[in-house]
Design a protein around this motif. Structure first.
Motif, mmCIF file in Angstrom:
data_model
loop_
_atom_site.group_PDB
_atom_site.id
_atom_site.type_symbol
_atom_site.label_atom_id
_atom_site.label_comp_id
_atom_site.label_asym_id
_atom_site.label_seq_id
_atom_site.Cartn_x
_atom_site.Cartn_y
_atom_site.Cartn_z
ATOM 1 N N MET A 131 0.842 -1.284 0.092
ATOM 2 C CA MET A 131 -0.054 -0.120 -0.071
ATOM 3 C C MET A 131 0.937 1.189 0.032
ATOM 4 S SD MET A 131 -2.247 1.408 3.110
ATOM 5 C CE MET A 131 -3.418 0.388 3.242
ATOM 6 N N GLU A 132 0.499 2.144 -0.538
ATOM 7 C CA GLU A 132 1.252 3.497 -0.696
ATOM 8 C C GLU A 132 1.184 4.433 0.626
ATOM 9 O OE1 GLU A 132 1.932 6.784 -4.321
ATOM 10 O OE2 GLU A 132 -0.364 6.479 -3.716
ATOM 11 N N THR A 133 2.166 4.795 1.201
ATOM 12 C CA THR A 133 2.182 5.513 2.369
ATOM 13 C C THR A 133 3.219 6.899 2.210
ATOM 14 O OG1 THR A 133 2.693 5.119 4.579
ATOM 15 C CG2 THR A 133 3.972 4.100 3.371
ATOM 16 N N ARG A 134 3.378 7.432 3.484
ATOM 17 C CA ARG A 134 4.245 8.649 3.339
ATOM 18 C C ARG A 134 5.720 8.421 3.203
ATOM 19 N NH1 ARG A 134 6.983 8.944 7.995
ATOM 20 N NH2 ARG A 134 6.472 7.503 9.601
ATOM 21 N N PRO A 135 6.460 9.227 2.734
ATOM 22 C CA PRO A 135 7.826 8.656 2.260
ATOM 23 C C PRO A 135 8.274 8.206 3.660
ATOM 24 C CG PRO A 135 7.483 10.767 0.964
ATOM 25 C CD PRO A 135 6.201 10.483 2.123
ATOM 26 N N LEU A 136 9.088 7.045 3.607
ATOM 27 C CA LEU A 136 9.835 6.361 4.812
ATOM 28 C C LEU A 136 11.127 6.623 4.569
ATOM 29 C CD1 LEU A 136 7.510 3.195 5.008
ATOM 30 C CD2 LEU A 136 7.323 5.203 6.715
ATOM 31 N N SER A 137 11.738 6.886 3.293
ATOM 32 C CA SER A 137 13.025 7.140 3.015
ATOM 33 C C SER A 137 13.245 7.502 1.730
ATOM 34 C CB SER A 137 13.854 5.662 3.045
ATOM 35 O OG SER A 137 13.691 4.816 2.044
ATOM 36 N N LYS A 138 14.266 7.732 1.248
ATOM 37 C CA LYS A 138 14.510 8.405 -0.351
ATOM 38 C C LYS A 138 13.697 7.646 -1.182
ATOM 39 C CE LYS A 138 18.346 9.511 -3.640
ATOM 40 N NZ LYS A 138 19.699 9.342 -3.729
ATOM 41 N N THR A 139 13.937 6.131 -1.434
ATOM 42 C CA THR A 139 13.329 5.242 -2.253
ATOM 43 C C THR A 139 12.220 4.384 -1.601
ATOM 44 O OG1 THR A 139 14.697 3.656 -1.401
ATOM 45 C CG2 THR A 139 15.305 4.792 -3.313
ATOM 46 N N LYS A 140 11.674 4.700 -0.465
ATOM 47 C CA LYS A 140 10.574 3.827 0.225
ATOM 48 C C LYS A 140 9.404 4.638 0.418
ATOM 49 C CE LYS A 140 12.003 1.474 3.733
ATOM 50 N NZ LYS A 140 12.181 0.546 4.805
ATOM 51 N N ASN A 141 8.150 4.461 -0.256
ATOM 52 C CA ASN A 141 7.036 5.206 0.145
ATOM 53 C C ASN A 141 5.892 4.180 -0.173
ATOM 54 O OD1 ASN A 141 7.121 5.187 -2.722
ATOM 55 N ND2 ASN A 141 6.698 7.550 -2.707
ATOM 56 N N TRP A 142 6.126 2.858 0.309
ATOM 57 C CA TRP A 142 5.195 1.724 -0.023
ATOM 58 C C TRP A 142 5.379 0.923 1.278
ATOM 59 C CZ3 TRP A 142 1.472 1.086 -4.051
ATOM 60 C CH2 TRP A 142 1.651 1.911 -5.108
ATOM 61 N N ARG A 143 4.507 0.335 2.066
ATOM 62 C CA ARG A 143 4.427 -0.585 3.011
ATOM 63 C C ARG A 143 3.720 -1.911 2.937
ATOM 64 N NH1 ARG A 143 0.928 2.847 6.237
ATOM 65 N NH2 ARG A 143 -0.872 1.810 6.552
ATOM 66 N N LEU A 144 4.293 -3.098 3.310
ATOM 67 C CA LEU A 144 3.386 -4.142 3.324
ATOM 68 C C LEU A 144 2.160 -4.312 3.814
ATOM 69 C CD1 LEU A 144 4.129 -7.366 2.058
ATOM 70 C CD2 LEU A 144 4.976 -7.540 4.465
#
Length: 84
Positions: free
Chosen positions: A63-76
């Motif tokens: 699922m799409e989410t807020r930016p968690l790092s430079k490359t991660k803005n999805w979460r399981l």
């Protein structure tokens, strides 16, 4: 105020060597504009995996989410099918 519907993707995990992260590949069929032939387009998406549940070859839903790092803005969300 109501929250907007977030994007969800289903794909196969290609890498889980990182701590609390994974990479999955989403494959979709796209029709060629001129020739009409269907082609496979692939996209690699990096996702956040808090408990490191996903293994290589697993089919997962993210699922799409807020930016968690430079490359991660999805979460399981969940592991749909474990690799055989």
């Amino acid at each position: 105020m109501e929250r907007k519907v977030r994007k969800e993707r289903v794909g196969v995990v290609t890498s889980n060597k990182m701590d609390k992260s994974g990479v999955m590949q989403v494959v979709r069929k796209v029709k060629h504009a001129k020739y009409g032939k269907f082609m496979l387009k692939t996209k690699k998406i990096m996702f956040h995996d808090e408990n490191s549940e996903a293994g290589i070859g697993d089919t997962v839903k993210i699922m799409e989410t807020r930016p968690l790092s430079k490359t991660k803005n999805w979460r399981l969300i969940e592991v749909l099918e474990k690799a055989k």
